[in-house]
Design a protein around this motif. Structure first.
Motif, PDB file in Angstrom:
ATOM      1  N   ILE A 186       0.845  -1.203   0.000  1.00  6.63           N
ATOM      2  CA  ILE A 186       0.000   0.000   0.000  1.00  6.63           C
ATOM      3  C   ILE A 186       0.878   1.250   0.000  1.00  6.63           C
ATOM      4  N   SER A 187       1.976   1.193   0.752  1.00 12.21           N
ATOM      5  CA  SER A 187       2.891   2.343   0.788  1.00 12.21           C
ATOM      6  C   SER A 187       3.549   2.562  -0.563  1.00 12.21           C
ATOM      7  N   ARG A 188       3.755   1.471  -1.318  1.00 11.52           N
ATOM      8  CA  ARG A 188       4.288   1.614  -2.678  1.00 11.52           C
ATOM      9  C   ARG A 188       3.272   2.382  -3.530  1.00 11.52           C
ATOM     10  N   GLN A 189       2.001   2.000  -3.418  1.00 10.35           N
ATOM     11  CA  GLN A 189       0.953   2.611  -4.246  1.00 10.35           C
ATOM     12  C   GLN A 189       0.657   4.051  -3.838  1.00 10.35           C
ATOM     13  N   THR A 190       0.863   4.376  -2.562  1.00 12.13           N
ATOM     14  CA  THR A 190       0.485   5.716  -2.062  1.00 12.13           C
ATOM     15  C   THR A 190       1.707   6.588  -1.748  1.00 12.13           C
ATOM     16  N   ARG A 191       2.902   6.092  -2.048  1.00  9.95           N
ATOM     17  CA  ARG A 191       4.145   6.819  -1.765  1.00  9.95           C
ATOM     18  C   ARG A 191       4.298   7.135  -0.275  1.00  9.95           C
ATOM     19  N   GLY A 192       3.889   6.176   0.536  1.00 14.24           N
ATOM     20  CA  GLY A 192       3.970   6.400   1.978  1.00 14.24           C
ATOM     21  C   GLY A 192       5.227   5.814   2.598  1.00 14.24           C
ATOM     22  N   ALA A 193       5.365   5.976   3.916  1.00 12.50           N
ATOM     23  CA  ALA A 193       6.481   5.414   4.700  1.00 12.50           C
ATOM     24  C   ALA A 193       5.933   4.310   5.611  1.00 12.50           C
ATOM     25  N   VAL A 194       6.825   3.373   5.949  1.00 13.78           N
ATOM     26  CA  VAL A 194       6.410   2.237   6.791  1.00 13.78           C
ATOM     27  C   VAL A 194       7.420   1.983   7.901  1.00 13.78           C
TER      28      VAL A 194
END
Ligand code: VAH
Length: 317
Positions: free
Chosen positions: A104-112
């Motif tokens: 999901i972070s890949r798709q939304t450019r987020g951090a994990v």
């Protein structure tokens, strides 16, 4: 402004990380989630709470979009001892949640942020001052899932640029929510029993040295790492961090400074003992110190004083 989703918020770390994050970033920007809504009132009353099965990637994605999340703290894990009772389910839970958070972070450019553990090391790992980069052949499904999660995190960073970071936590000691199913749980339970009964039956043997950390340091480490300048990071998944190393006799001695009549006896759990024997005695956390200025604030004595003070009040209620 960070907008944070915490999955597994009702666990030992999450139940204290959520208020800690809400205090820093603003309550409305920290969404707490767990598998059910039978959670401590603070999680629901001080900011947004959602029921989420983190193994359901679509449901997690929908929450990320609903709240415009840019950072996921993934705290879902079946811990070391409990995992050995059902390794297949433990693997599925631990890995599905990690994969969903990263994808999901890949798709939304987020951090994990995904915590790893001293459990990611095994019997062939150098046990003293365990290096940041070393042999990692754990012999529990928990440890295997933690190594796999570390590798997935670095893969998503290298291939897709996902800002994935994590910490190899030692045993974490806290006074809000009891841990469940961990090999290091004794180091929490001992304080409760010392105050309630002035004695404790320990399930690990004397001489079992393990890295440990007080919860305030664990919370600071997570935020400090996620706020670190990415340009200073050589490592990402995951950094060794520790605060102290002790065995049951040492923690008993520290407790006796406050409760002189405290007694420790032993009834060793062979499963937990075998797991503990496969883990390091003490980690080298110099990479974290160099790359993002990590420093623990609590040692065994100051942690014990604070634990006994806080639990004495809590257990009188
Ligand atoms: C466990 N508390 O005992 C967890 C932790 C370092 C240990 O990962 O499984």
């Amino acid at each position: 402004m960070k907008k944070i989703l915490v999955i597994g918020a009702a666990g030992q770390i999450g139940s204290e990380l959520v208020p800690f994050l809400r205090n820093i970033y603003g309550a409305q920007y920290v969404v707490a989630t767990d598998l059910h809504d039978n959670v401590m009132p603070e999680l629901k009353e001080t900011g947004p709470f959602e029921v989420l099965d983190a193994m359901d990637g679509k449901a997690m994605y929908d929450l990320v979009k609903k709240y415009n999340i840019d950072t996921i703290f993934n705290l879902v894990a079946v811990l070391s001892a409990k995992g050995e009772a059902n390794p297949q389910l433990s693997w599925k839970i631990n890995m599905d949640c990690v994969f969903n958070a990263l994808e999901i972070s890949r798709q939304t450019r987020g951090a994990v942020f995904t915590p790893s553990s001293i459990g990611a090391f095994g019997p062939t790992t150098p046990p003293d001052h365990t290096p940041q980069d070393t042999v990692m052949r754990p012999t529990t499904i928990y440890g295997i899932s933690k190594v796999a999660a570390e590798l997935l995190g670095d893969y998503y960073y290298l291939k897709y640029g996902v800002d994935a970071r994590g910490l190899r936590y030692p045993g974490i000691i806290s006074n809000v929510t009891l841990p469940g199913g961990g090999t290091t749980d004794y180091a929490v339970e001992i304080y409760y029993e010392a105050i309630k009964n002035k004695n404790f039956m320990c399930n690990l043997s004397p001489g079992t040295y393990l890295d440990m950390m007080y919860m305030p340091d664990a919370l600071n480490a997570a935020v400090q790492l996620m706020e670190a300048d990415p340009g200073t990071l050589i490592h990402r998944n995951c950094f060794n961090v520790t605060a102290m190393s002790f065995d049951p006799e040492m923690i008993a001695t520290a407790i006796r400074k406050h409760i002189p009549e405290f007694r420790i006896d032993y009834d060793v759990d062979p499963i937990k003992q075998a797991i503990a024997n496969s883990w390091p005695n003490s980690m080298d956390d110099s990479a974290a110190r160099k790359e993002w200025f990590w420093r623990a604030k609590y040692d065994l004595q100051t942690m014990t004083a604070d634990m006994i003070e806080k639990l004495t009040v809590k257990l009188q209620k």
